[in-house]
Scaffold this motif. Structure first.
Motif, mmCIF file in Angstrom:
data_model
loop_
_atom_site.group_PDB
_atom_site.id
_atom_site.type_symbol
_atom_site.label_atom_id
_atom_site.label_comp_id
_atom_site.label_asym_id
_atom_site.label_seq_id
_atom_site.Cartn_x
_atom_site.Cartn_y
_atom_site.Cartn_z
ATOM 1 N N ILE A 225 2.874 21.777 2.194
ATOM 2 C CA ILE A 225 3.621 21.226 3.320
ATOM 3 C C ILE A 225 5.009 21.849 3.339
ATOM 4 O O ILE A 225 5.730 21.839 2.342
ATOM 5 C CB ILE A 225 3.674 19.684 3.236
ATOM 6 N N ARG A 226 5.379 22.384 4.487
ATOM 7 C CA ARG A 226 6.619 23.125 4.624
ATOM 8 C C ARG A 226 7.818 22.215 4.839
ATOM 9 O O ARG A 226 7.713 21.150 5.422
ATOM 10 C CB ARG A 226 6.512 24.074 5.809
ATOM 11 N N ARG A 227 8.972 22.720 4.424
ATOM 12 C CA ARG A 227 10.229 22.020 4.646
ATOM 13 C C ARG A 227 10.794 22.373 6.024
ATOM 14 O O ARG A 227 11.448 21.570 6.668
ATOM 15 C CB ARG A 227 11.242 22.411 3.566
ATOM 16 N N ALA A 228 10.536 23.590 6.450
ATOM 17 C CA ALA A 228 11.072 24.058 7.729
ATOM 18 C C ALA A 228 9.989 24.834 8.465
ATOM 19 O O ALA A 228 8.971 25.210 7.889
ATOM 20 C CB ALA A 228 12.292 24.946 7.488
ATOM 21 N N ASN A 229 10.236 25.069 9.753
ATOM 22 C CA ASN A 229 9.292 25.794 10.610
ATOM 23 C C ASN A 229 7.949 25.084 10.712
ATOM 24 O O ASN A 229 6.895 25.717 10.727
ATOM 25 C CB ASN A 229 9.114 27.241 10.138
ATOM 26 N N THR A 230 8.004 23.791 10.812
ATOM 27 C CA THR A 230 6.789 23.001 10.967
ATOM 28 C C THR A 230 6.300 23.092 12.407
ATOM 29 O O THR A 230 7.031 23.535 13.301
ATOM 30 C CB THR A 230 7.042 21.527 10.612
ATOM 31 N N ARG A 231 5.090 22.664 12.650
ATOM 32 C CA ARG A 231 4.517 22.705 13.998
ATOM 33 C C ARG A 231 5.384 21.924 14.998
ATOM 34 O O ARG A 231 5.662 22.442 16.095
ATOM 35 C CB ARG A 231 3.087 22.181 13.962
ATOM 36 N N GLU B 257 8.629 21.314 14.881
ATOM 37 C CA GLU B 257 9.863 22.076 15.085
ATOM 38 C C GLU B 257 9.614 23.262 16.006
ATOM 39 O O GLU B 257 10.408 23.531 16.920
ATOM 40 C CB GLU B 257 10.397 22.603 13.752
ATOM 41 N N LYS B 258 8.534 23.976 15.768
ATOM 42 C CA LYS B 258 8.217 25.135 16.604
ATOM 43 C C LYS B 258 7.958 24.716 18.043
ATOM 44 O O LYS B 258 8.363 25.424 18.981
ATOM 45 C CB LYS B 258 7.005 25.875 16.042
ATOM 46 N N ALA B 259 7.333 23.569 18.253
ATOM 47 C CA ALA B 259 7.080 23.082 19.612
ATOM 48 C C ALA B 259 8.396 22.756 20.322
ATOM 49 O O ALA B 259 8.573 23.089 21.495
ATOM 50 C CB ALA B 259 6.173 21.858 19.572
ATOM 51 N N VAL B 260 9.317 22.126 19.612
ATOM 52 C CA VAL B 260 10.626 21.799 20.202
ATOM 53 C C VAL B 260 11.374 23.086 20.530
ATOM 54 O O VAL B 260 11.921 23.241 21.628
ATOM 55 C CB VAL B 260 11.454 20.893 19.263
ATOM 56 N N ARG B 261 11.390 24.028 19.610
ATOM 57 C CA ARG B 261 12.096 25.290 19.851
ATOM 58 C C ARG B 261 11.481 26.057 21.009
ATOM 59 O O ARG B 261 12.198 26.623 21.842
ATOM 60 C CB ARG B 261 12.093 26.138 18.578
#
Length: 144
Positions: free
Chosen positions: A17-23, A25-29
């Motif tokens: 499980i990632r700390r950053a660049n999660t699904r 987060e990517k959707a918001v960006r």
């Protein structure tokens, strides 16, 4: 109810499980970029290293996973039945840290918005919420 995975399997799963660049987060960006906002990610120097930051506007967006940050008003969050004491402590620690970092960012003059993972699913509502928080972009501030 016992965990259906072994301790080793659960550990391997949690380690992925990632700390950053999660699904979420990517959707918001992706949505922000599509509607015309330009931003920085994981901006150092802002408490909590926000997932999305707008240095010129002094605005920061934190995208929280419903499980990891304990979104109590969400059907996706529930305390696991295995090792509940461990997980309750983990979630409580995350919540305390989130509050402390948000307060520190605000104290440094940043306006902050928290977006929960479950809120990413409704793109129309999310888009309006982002525009309300950030104000007009270069693309949507001038009539065609």
């Amino acid at each position: 109810m016992p965990d259906r995975l072994t301790v080793e399997q659960r550990s391997a799963h949690m380690a992925r499980i990632r700390r950053a660049n999660t699904r979420p987060e990517k959707a918001v960006r992706s949505l922000l970029h599509r509607i015309g906002y330009r931003f920085r990610i994981q901006l150092k120097g802002v408490p909590g290293r926000p997932d999305v930051a707008f240095p010129g506007r002094r605005k920061a967006i934190f995208v929280h996973g419903c499980f990891w940050h304990g979104h109590e008003d969400c059907s996706a969050w529930r305390l696991p039945r295995t090792r509940p004491d461990f997980w309750q402590n983990k979630i409580d620690t995350n919540r305390t840290r989130d509050t402390r970092l948000l307060e520190a960012a605000v104290a440094r003059g940043w306006d902050c918005l928290v977006i929960w993972e479950c809120q990413v699913k409704n793109a129309t509502d999310l888009e309006q919420r982002l525009i309300d928080f950030l104000g007009p972009t270069c693309l949507n501030s001038h009539p065609p």
